[in-house]
Design an enzyme around this catalytic site. Structure first.
Site, short mmCIF file in Angstrom:
data_model
loop_
_atom_site.label_atom_id
_atom_site.label_comp_id
_atom_site.label_asym_id
_atom_site.label_seq_id
_atom_site.Cartn_x
_atom_site.Cartn_y
_atom_site.Cartn_z
CE LYS A 125 0.37 5.14 -12.38
NZ LYS A 125 0.56 6.60 -12.30
CG ASP A 165 4.22 5.56 -13.01
OD1 ASP A 165 3.91 6.62 -12.44
OD2 ASP A 165 4.49 4.51 -12.38
#
Length: 443
Positions: A125, A165
């Site tokens: 991430k 995201d």
């Protein structure tokens, strides 16, 4: 001291003050500790502690010029948590709340989510504390270019494949990819979520929200029930929430809510398919899409409220982490909720999750329920590698099959004494795949 207590003591000392990260580890460790203790190879290779620590954290400064030619400075990160089963894979998030703890928790969860898909992709991430709200498109482009100048050293189609995201959509992915391609003189599948005109996949925009509803359908089918006529409460007003609402309506459910950081829009009659399509197609910006929707169709606005005080059969939290707490859980149960499926990453607090489990409310964690997005990202990687693109219907069918497979894994690993614990099933299934790969690869 028990094995779980020893792990918690050690991991807390290694990561002081990183509450989100520690919460994610505790939730998984509680479910897998017995599996770990029962496997001599897992203990010999100390797989649980090793899986809790990221393989690599890259922290960099992003310096860029705004429209007034003033220097601005942001912080960027990429947490490459585990590459055991494939290249690192996970989204990029641009938001002022981004910090190392949040990204570590998201990367940790991503490892288990990716493992559940059955695809050969690891977990990562990343993002920055950049806030795109109120910025011009030129400023967003320059920030993305400056961000990629730093990130490009650490990614590639067989190394790390970022996606979008929060606040990183098709526009931002385009700017990021253009900079990467220009630097490397290489057209490759280094990012997913690309536009269809340059290597993107059908269904990628819809995948997480659609996949959430496909998971709900699988859960219901396991109980011999159908989605038709159920009342769904959805939080959020972003990509996941909107497409979950859309697919829920298409399959016959009644969706009564959407929300943002300012409050909740309730529509007791149930949004129509064309209402959600209008909001998706004409979304002005993140600040006022619900205001625009209310102006168009009506409904009741609840200032500074989430939807969890409303009466619903199914709760779909799709906004952000820890948005649904113990008080919300109690309110939902008092109003007759029977199912809670997470569209966001860890939107239920630990206390809320425990309340649901103690009261036999079906609870499906985000690592399983919202895995549709990364599943289609994995398919995009495969399509890029083969220089092909499958049709919308082909990809949608694959998405439905993947969500069904994830559901079946949770049933297999989460059933005890005839009762299903979906969270436990998801955690154990993901853990076993990662742990087995770690043992096979040695120290």
């Amino acid at each position: 001291m028990s094995a779980y207590d020893k792990l918690e003591d050690w991991i807390s000392k290694q990561n002081p003050g990183q509450d989100e990260y520690l919460q994610a580890i505790r939730e998984i460790a509680r479910d897998v500790i017995d599996v770990y203790e029962a496997n001599e190879s897992y203990k010999k290779y100390d797989v649980l502690r090793r899986l809790c620590m990221p393989e690599r954290i890259i922290h960099f400064t992003v310096t860029w010029l705004n429209d007034n030619q003033e220097v601005e400075i942001n912080q960027g990160w990429r947490v490459q948590h585990s590459g055991l089963i494939g290249p690192y894979k996970g989204g990029l998030r641009f938001h002022p709340t981004v910090n190392e703890s949040i990204l570590k928790f998201l990367a940790f969860e991503q490892c288990f989510k990716n493992a559940l898909t059955g695809m050969p992709i690891g977990g990562a991430k990343g993002g920055a504390d950049f806030d795109p709200r109120g910025r011009s498109e030129a400023e967003v482009m320059r920030f993305c270019q400056a961000f990629m100048i730093e990130l490009q050293h650490h990614i590639g189609p067989n190394t790390d494949v970022p996606a979008g995201d929060i606040n990183v959509g098709a526009r931002e992915i385009g700017f990021l990819y253009g900079e990467y391609r220009g630097i490397h003189n290489l057209f490759s599948g280094t990012l997913t979520g690309k536009g269809l005109s340059f290597g993107g996949s059908h269904v990628r925009t819809e995948a997480t929200g659609f996949g959430l509803i496909y998971m709900l359908r699988a859960v219901l089918a396991h109980q011999g029930k159908k989605i038709n006529g159920l009342v769904l409460g959805v939080s959020g007003a972003g990509n996941v929430a909107m497409h979950a609402a859309l697919k829920g309506i298409q399959l016959g459910a009644k969706v009564i809510s959407l929300s943002n950081s300012r409050g909740c829009l309730e529509y007791p009659e149930g949004f129509r398919e064309q209402d959600i399509e209008w909001a998706i197609d004409n979304k002005p910006d993140h600040k006022n899409v619900l205001t625009a929707l209310q102006d168009k169709i009506g409904g009741t606005w609840h200032d500074n409220k989430t939807p969890w005080h409303l009466k619903m059969d199914v709760a779909l939290p799709c906004a952000t982490q820890n948005e649904l707490d113990e008080t919300d859980a109690k309110a939902l149960m008092q109003n007759g909720v029977n199912y809670v499926l997470e569209g966001a990453n860890m939107p239920c607090t630990d206390e809320a999750r425990q309340r649901f489990e103690d009261n036999q409310i079906v609870y499906v964690p985000g690592k399983a329920a919202n895995a549709g997005g990364v599943a289609i990202s994995g398919l995009e990687m495969s399509q890029n590698a083969g220089f092909q693109r499958d049709s919308f219907d082909q990809i949608d069918e694959s998405l439905q099959q993947i969500m069904q497979t994830i559901h079946d894994q949770m049933i297999e690993d989460g059933t005890k004494d005839g009762k299903v614990n979906y969270a436990r099933g998801a955690n154990i299934a993901g853990f076993r795949r990662l742990a087995d790969a770690m043992v096979a690869q040695g120290i």
